[in-house]
Design a protein around this motif. Structure first.
Motif, PDB file in Angstrom:
ATOM      1  N   UNK A  78       0.871  -1.182   0.000  1.00 46.23           N
ATOM      2  CA  UNK A  78       0.000   0.000   0.000  1.00 46.23           C
ATOM      3  C   UNK A  78       0.900   1.221   0.000  1.00 46.23           C
ATOM      4  N   UNK A  79       0.570   2.178  -0.858  1.00 43.52           N
ATOM      5  CA  UNK A  79       1.396   3.384  -0.907  1.00 43.52           C
ATOM      6  C   UNK A  79       0.478   4.594  -1.002  1.00 43.52           C
ATOM      7  N   UNK A  80       0.765   5.620  -0.237  1.00 44.05           N
ATOM      8  CA  UNK A  80      -0.042   6.822  -0.270  1.00 44.05           C
ATOM      9  C   UNK A  80       0.731   8.007   0.267  1.00 44.05           C
ATOM     10  N   UNK A  81       0.154   9.164   0.087  1.00 44.30           N
ATOM     11  CA  UNK A  81       0.833  10.394   0.483  1.00 44.30           C
ATOM     12  C   UNK A  81       1.159  10.388   1.971  1.00 44.30           C
ATOM     13  N   UNK A  98       4.503  14.647   3.750  1.00 49.49           N
ATOM     14  CA  UNK A  98       5.791  15.321   3.585  1.00 49.49           C
ATOM     15  C   UNK A  98       6.124  15.313   2.093  1.00 49.49           C
ATOM     16  N   UNK A  99       6.407  16.494   1.555  1.00 47.37           N
ATOM     17  CA  UNK A  99       6.667  16.607   0.120  1.00 47.37           C
ATOM     18  C   UNK A  99       7.771  15.649  -0.311  1.00 47.37           C
ATOM     19  N   UNK A 100       7.531  14.975  -1.427  1.00 47.81           N
ATOM     20  CA  UNK A 100       8.561  14.102  -1.984  1.00 47.81           C
ATOM     21  C   UNK A 100       8.642  12.740  -1.345  1.00 47.81           C
ATOM     22  N   UNK A 101       7.728  12.446  -0.452  1.00 44.20           N
ATOM     23  CA  UNK A 101       7.747  11.127   0.185  1.00 44.20           C
ATOM     24  C   UNK A 101       6.348  10.540   0.223  1.00 44.20           C
ATOM     25  N   UNK A 102       6.292   9.226   0.257  1.00 44.68           N
ATOM     26  CA  UNK A 102       5.047   8.490   0.462  1.00 44.68           C
ATOM     27  C   UNK A 102       5.207   7.579   1.668  1.00 44.68           C
ATOM     28  N   UNK A 103       4.091   7.213   2.248  1.00 46.74           N
ATOM     29  CA  UNK A 103       4.103   6.120   3.218  1.00 46.74           C
ATOM     30  C   UNK A 103       3.852   4.817   2.464  1.00 46.74           C
ATOM     31  N   UNK A 104       4.631   3.822   2.754  1.00 46.18           N
ATOM     32  CA  UNK A 104       4.463   2.498   2.152  1.00 46.18           C
ATOM     33  C   UNK A 104       4.176   1.507   3.273  1.00 46.18           C
ATOM     34  N   UNK A 105       3.167   0.680   3.073  1.00 43.65           N
ATOM     35  CA  UNK A 105       2.775  -0.283   4.091  1.00 43.65           C
ATOM     36  C   UNK A 105       2.822  -1.689   3.505  1.00 43.65           C
ATOM     37  N   UNK A 126       6.536   2.383   6.479  1.00 44.06           N
ATOM     38  CA  UNK A 126       7.827   3.000   6.170  1.00 44.06           C
ATOM     39  C   UNK A 126       7.568   4.256   5.348  1.00 44.06           C
ATOM     40  N   UNK A 127       8.540   5.129   5.315  1.00 50.50           N
ATOM     41  CA  UNK A 127       8.457   6.327   4.482  1.00 50.50           C
ATOM     42  C   UNK A 127       9.413   6.153   3.316  1.00 50.50           C
TER      43      UNK A 127
END
Lengths: 256, 196
Positions: free
Chosen positions: A112-115, A118-125, A143-144
């Motif tokens: 899973x990935x979403x905003x 923080x600019x330029x980063x996503x949260x990944x689950x 994780x970021x």
């Protein structure tokens, strides 16, 4: 004064006033999750050696049943029902192992990935499989990801360890720090369309995404900046704005 | 936030084992209270960042609790320190964007309006930031936490000779700083000819 004492004192003079900003209880909880994931690695290695892919349905308090794992031609295989959990059997094989620090070796279901906020980063689950716990089969690693470099920074690996991991309500909520500030992460089981949590008394809306393996499981996260906040009880609402149960024991961040 | 009662029947055997007759939860809590300031300050010297220092220290404690059965009878702080410094080295290797390339001066630990002392701290900060990760780790372990050379070698999984040469290079760099202009390295560890 000895030379190494001089250097020690000079180093000491640089350090600001610091104190740990979480209680030991949180460290214990995080350590237990790591321990559970480590034992999962051992247990799942053994399980995969003897078993095929499983078909299992997960009943959520009698509301409905979701298919959580696709069958192969090796047939169905269910673990005996665990009456103490109050839920139906859950899938136990065919899911990836976890690494020994709680990070998923390979995802269980699509990542899973979403905003992140923080600019330029996503949260990944990533979901990871936990074996050897009576009422918990799944954990989630947050994780970021830096979108420019692809590098990821682990935030938190979380799983339920009190009661069923798929009982309706909040599970595994925790506050941690990471790139660009603090994060509250966790997962919710039920038809939630929105989740919010008071941070320093102000409601903060969570990012919400369904786990592909079981869409009734929603992972969620909140990002904020500044010092880690004082958190209230998270709330979940359905598509019409109606409140959903928080869970009997798992409504508080850091619990469950 | 409440603490789970790990003795409840529906928890996995692994967690029930963790809570034995000697109450390791209490033991671990006391360990955190006794060692957190030291480790947190060391983590700050490695990272020059409050949040990163918190992250490293909390990770070190969590991993130490996960290994508590094994390390509680030995030197638990040594184990936590090992996790901390290796996580520091690993994190920065995996996440190069966290690297600081500027000689930005961090917040000072002591409010001091004496210009000379402030200049010394600034100079030392700049000098420390110019060290490699491993050099800074050796300096912090050896000269801030007062870990023996042999233990530094063990914790970084390198030879004692590597620790000696790394410290030598690091101190040579630091000695170029005005903050340590008159500093003479301890002779028991370092050959003077190694110091430029």
């Amino acid at each position: 004064m000895k030379p190494d004492e001089i250097l020690h004192d000079k180093l000491e003079s640089l350090v600001p006033d610091l104190q740990l900003d979480v209680p030991a209880e949180n460290l214990i909880k995080r350590g237990r999750r790591m321990l559970a994931a480590r034992q999962s690695l051992i247990a799942s290695g053994a399980a995969v050696a003897v078993a095929g892919i499983t078909v299992a349905g997960v009943a959520l308090s009698g509301h409905h049943t979701s298919t959580v794992q696709t069958a192969s031609n090796s047939g169905s295989q269910l673990q005996p029902a665990d009456l103490t959990c109050g839920v139906s059997p859950q899938p136990t094989v065919g899911a990836p192992a976890a690494s020994n620090d709680g990070a998923a070796a390979t995802p269980w279901g699509a990542a899973i990935q979403g905003a992140s906020g923080v600019a330029g980063t996503d949260v990944v689950v990533h979901a990871f499989h936990i074996a050897g716990m009576q009422c918990t089969n799944v954990g989630f690693e947050f994780a970021v990801k830096n979108l420019s470099t692809g590098a990821t920074t682990p935030l938190e690996a979380t799983n339920e360890y009190e009661g069923s991991d798929i009982a309706p309500g909040f599970h595994g909520a925790g506050l941690t720090t990471g790139p660009g500030g603090w994060y509250v992460v966790g997962y919710y089981v039920g038809p939630a369309a929105a989740i919010s949590i008071p941070a320093n008394g102000q409601p903060a809306s969570a990012h919400l995404a369904s786990w592909a393996v079981n869409p009734d499981v929603k992972v969620w996260w909140v990002h904020g900046t500044g010092p880690t906040p004082t958190l209230g009880t998270p709330d979940a609402t359905d598509g019409s704005g109606a409140p959903l149960p928080g869970g009997a024991r798992n409504g508080q961040p850091g619990v469950g | 936030v409440e603490i789970k009662d790990a003795r409840r029947g529906n928890l996995p055997a692994s967690e029930r084992v963790l809570v034995g007759v000697t109450e390791p939860v209490d033991e671990f809590t006391a360990f955190v209270a006794a060692s957190s300031a030291r480790l947190l300050r060391a983590a700050w010297l490695l990272t020059f960042d409050r949040d990163d220092a918190q992250d490293l220290t909390q990770l070190a404690f969590a991993k130490t609790f996960a290994a508590w059965q094994r390390v509680r009878r030995d030197d638990a702080e040594s184990y936590a320190r090992r996790v901390l410094v290796n996580s520091y080295i690993d994190w920065w290797r995996r996440a190069p964007w966290r690297e600081r390339s500027t000689a930005q001066v961090p917040e000072a630990g002591v409010i001091d309006d004496h210009a000379r002392q402030t200049d010394e701290r600034t100079a030392l900060t700049v000098a420390l930031e110019e060290l490699t990760r491993r050099e800074r780790t050796v300096v912090v372990l050896r000269y801030y936490l007062d870990v023996s050379e042999a233990d530094v070698a063990d914790q970084l999984n390198v030879s004692a000779g590597t620790v000696k040469s790394t410290a030598s290079k690091a101190l040579a760099k630091l000695r170029r700083s005005t903050a340590l202009a008159g500093f003479q390295p301890p002779t028991r560890d370092l050959a003077l000819e190694d110091i430029s």
